[in-house]
Design a protein around this motif. Structure first.
Motif, short mmCIF file in Angstrom:
data_model
loop_
_atom_site.label_atom_id
_atom_site.label_comp_id
_atom_site.label_asym_id
_atom_site.label_seq_id
_atom_site.Cartn_x
_atom_site.Cartn_y
_atom_site.Cartn_z
N ILE A 263 0.83 -1.21 0.00
CA ILE A 263 0.00 0.00 0.00
C ILE A 263 0.87 1.27 0.00
CG2 ILE A 263 -2.06 -1.03 1.06
CD1 ILE A 263 -1.02 0.01 3.78
N HIS A 264 2.11 1.08 -0.40
CA HIS A 264 3.08 2.18 -0.36
C HIS A 264 2.53 3.43 -1.05
CE1 HIS A 264 6.83 4.36 -1.38
NE2 HIS A 264 7.17 3.94 -0.17
N GLU A 265 2.00 3.23 -2.25
CA GLU A 265 1.54 4.37 -3.04
C GLU A 265 0.41 5.15 -2.36
OE1 GLU A 265 -0.22 4.83 -7.43
OE2 GLU A 265 1.32 3.27 -7.18
N GLU A 266 -0.42 4.42 -1.60
CA GLU A 266 -1.59 5.06 -0.99
C GLU A 266 -1.28 5.69 0.37
OE1 GLU A 266 -1.74 2.01 -2.45
OE2 GLU A 266 -2.80 2.75 -4.22
N VAL A 267 -0.12 5.37 0.95
CA VAL A 267 0.19 5.96 2.27
C VAL A 267 1.48 6.79 2.32
CG1 VAL A 267 -1.07 4.18 3.58
CG2 VAL A 267 1.38 3.89 3.19
N ALA A 268 2.42 6.54 1.40
CA ALA A 268 3.71 7.24 1.50
C ALA A 268 3.67 8.56 0.74
CB ALA A 268 4.83 6.35 0.96
N GLY A 269 4.15 9.60 1.38
CA GLY A 269 4.27 10.90 0.70
C GLY A 269 2.94 11.56 0.39
N VAL A 270 1.87 11.13 1.07
CA VAL A 270 0.53 11.66 0.76
C VAL A 270 0.33 13.06 1.36
CG1 VAL A 270 -1.94 11.31 1.25
CG2 VAL A 270 -0.52 9.37 0.51
N TYR A 271 0.89 13.29 2.55
CA TYR A 271 0.59 14.54 3.26
C TYR A 271 0.90 15.82 2.48
CZ TYR A 271 -1.28 12.57 7.48
OH TYR A 271 -2.11 11.94 8.36
N PRO A 272 2.11 15.96 1.90
CA PRO A 272 2.34 17.19 1.13
C PRO A 272 1.39 17.32 -0.06
CG PRO A 272 4.28 15.73 1.07
CD PRO A 272 3.31 15.14 2.04
N LYS A 273 1.04 16.18 -0.69
CA LYS A 273 0.12 16.25 -1.84
C LYS A 273 -1.25 16.80 -1.39
CE LYS A 273 1.97 12.24 -4.26
NZ LYS A 273 1.72 10.81 -4.35
N VAL A 274 -1.71 16.34 -0.23
CA VAL A 274 -3.03 16.78 0.26
C VAL A 274 -2.95 18.19 0.84
CG1 VAL A 274 -4.83 16.34 1.99
CG2 VAL A 274 -3.82 14.43 0.72
N MET A 275 -2.03 18.37 1.79
CA MET A 275 -2.02 19.60 2.59
C MET A 275 -1.47 20.80 1.81
SD MET A 275 -3.43 18.69 5.33
CE MET A 275 -3.81 17.20 6.27
N ILE A 276 -0.50 20.56 0.92
CA ILE A 276 0.09 21.68 0.19
C ILE A 276 -0.59 21.84 -1.18
CG2 ILE A 276 2.22 22.62 -0.83
CD1 ILE A 276 3.75 21.03 1.39
N ASP A 277 -0.75 20.71 -1.91
CA ASP A 277 -1.27 20.81 -3.28
C ASP A 277 -2.79 20.68 -3.35
OD1 ASP A 277 1.42 20.92 -3.94
OD2 ASP A 277 1.55 18.75 -4.24
N GLY A 278 -3.42 20.25 -2.26
CA GLY A 278 -4.88 20.13 -2.26
C GLY A 278 -5.41 18.98 -3.10
N GLU A 279 -4.56 17.96 -3.33
CA GLU A 279 -5.00 16.76 -4.10
C GLU A 279 -5.77 15.84 -3.17
OE1 GLU A 279 -1.96 14.54 -6.16
OE2 GLU A 279 -0.89 16.39 -6.56
N MET A 280 -7.08 15.99 -3.16
CA MET A 280 -7.87 15.33 -2.13
C MET A 280 -8.04 13.82 -2.32
SD MET A 280 -8.02 17.78 -0.21
CE MET A 280 -8.79 16.87 1.10
N ASP A 281 -7.67 13.31 -3.48
CA ASP A 281 -7.80 11.86 -3.71
C ASP A 281 -6.45 11.15 -3.65
OD1 ASP A 281 -10.57 11.49 -3.98
OD2 ASP A 281 -10.50 12.52 -5.91
N ALA A 282 -5.44 11.82 -3.09
CA ALA A 282 -4.07 11.29 -3.15
C ALA A 282 -3.87 10.03 -2.32
CB ALA A 282 -3.08 12.36 -2.72
N GLY A 283 -4.64 9.84 -1.25
CA GLY A 283 -4.42 8.67 -0.40
C GLY A 283 -4.80 8.96 1.03
N ALA A 284 -4.17 8.20 1.95
CA ALA A 284 -4.61 8.20 3.35
C ALA A 284 -4.04 9.38 4.14
CB ALA A 284 -4.19 6.89 4.01
#
Ligand SMILES: Cc1cc2nc3c(=O)[nH]c(=O)nc-3n(C[C@H](O)[C@H](O)[C@H](O)COP(=O)(O)O)c2cc1C
Length: 334
Positions: A263-284
């Protein structure tokens, strides 16, 4: 309002902002402390101890009030350099540390030598008692409702908080599912000396995250979180999104044989994508059930002032009203 927690930390209101990865920057911590609560910078969001030192200095520039730093002890083989992070905390003049994850026992001497008060966040009575035994000053008791890691006991706060009150000698705050004055007054009734909020503080003007995150919280209901990584005994409560749906599908396929690599893709490195870029479907990303109680994006001061004013009304009118035979206020439904 005066409680064991306001006295211990030298704050005006018994409200703490829990450490949050990629949310707990100086802007939010300073806003919470300036509003009379206790703001907390998330230590490990700063990639090195040097960067944490800079973030602490930035926060000192924004507030003269006490604020803390969160240190999350991760279950990882490549542990961050915790002694260096603690040195940055001590040299930055921080007197309050919120620990979480594994027991902080190994690091207590270094924290205590710096004159630091330690509040350990944990999800069970047994871990709370252990925290008391190793010299923590307070505990943040985190119920099953919470955003982030609720542990594996699935114990909601209606049971966990009174059980903690029965066993603990040190003060504790209620964490998980806390959103407003009703949460605070209920927490006090159940034996806590204040409350810790995570998710609610993300939907504030000062939270330095993408607007999409705040919109998603206002739109979400209490039914929109999911538990992931249970098979790894690293359960996390997250906001449902397309990445999380994929993750749950993989978990279903793999069952008990699930590995973190699956599940690496769905949990690793997700926070900057969500919190900075606003990609709401990026993962957990962590989110509490309390999203169902979030309807607006106030300033931190508006939120805290509202909580304290409503709490006073709740206690003085509604609660004491039940004891007063002539009171109409007590007969109101809510
Ligand atoms: C987005 C997000 C990130 C979080 N990151 C951390 C973290 O890095 N370390 C930690 O100890 N707790 C973390 N938490 C947990 C919060 O500090 C707090 O305990 C929790 O949010 C309380 O539950 P609530 O969300 O229902 O208020 C996080 C929570 C959220 C919502």
């Amino acid at each position: 309002m005066k409680t064991a927690i306001t006295e211990m930390f030298g704050i005006e209101h018994p409200i703490i902002q829990g450490g949050m990865h990629y949310v707990g920057f100086a802007e939010l911590a300073a806003a919470v402390s300036n509003a009379g609560g206790l703001g907390i910078i998330t230590g490990l969001t700063q990639k090195t101890p040097e960067l944490l030192a800079k973030e602490i200095a930035r926060c000192h520039d924004m507030t003269d009030k006490p604020f803390g730093v969160n240190l999350t002890f991760l279950p990882s083989f490549t542990a961050p350099p915790y002694p260096e992070y603690i040195a940055a905390i001590r040299e930055g003049g921080i007197k309050i540390v919120e620990t979480a994850g594994r027991s902080p026992e190994q690091y207590m001497p270094a924290l205590k030598a710096g004159g630091i008060k330690v509040i350990h966040k944990c999800t069970s009575v047994r871990h709370s008692l252990k925290a008391e035994q190793i010299g923590c000053d307070a505990v943040s008791v985190d119920g099953f409702e919470c955003g982030g890691h609720p542990g594996e006991d699935d114990m909601p706060n209606m049971i966990l908080l009174p059980r903690a009150a029965e066993e603990l000698k040190i003060p504790f705050v209620a964490s998980g599912g806390m959103a407003d004055a009703r949460s605070l007054v209920a927490a006090l009734a159940l034996g806590a000396a204040g409350m810790n909020m995570g998710t609610r503080f993300i939907a504030t003007k000062e939270a330095p995250v993408h607007g999409n995150v705040k919109k998603a919280l206002v739109a979400a209901s209490e039914l929109d979180t999911r538990l992931v990584m249970r098979a790894l005994r690293n359960t996390e409560r997250v906001l449902k999104n397309k990445g999380v749906d994929r993750l749950i599908e993989i978990e279903r396929e793999k069952g008990a044989s699930l590995k973190i690599a699956d599940i690496h893709e769905e949990v690793a490195g997700v926070y900057p994508k969500v919190m900075i870029d606003g990609e709401m479907d990026a993962g957990a990303w962590s989110c509490g059930m309390v999203a169902g109680l979030i309807r607006d994006v106030p300033t931190v001061k508006e939120l805290i002032d509202r909580i304290m004013a409503d709490a006073e009304r709740l206690i003085r009118d509604r609660l004491t009203g039940f004891l007063d035979a002539d009171s109409k206020a007590a007969l109101k439904v809510a």
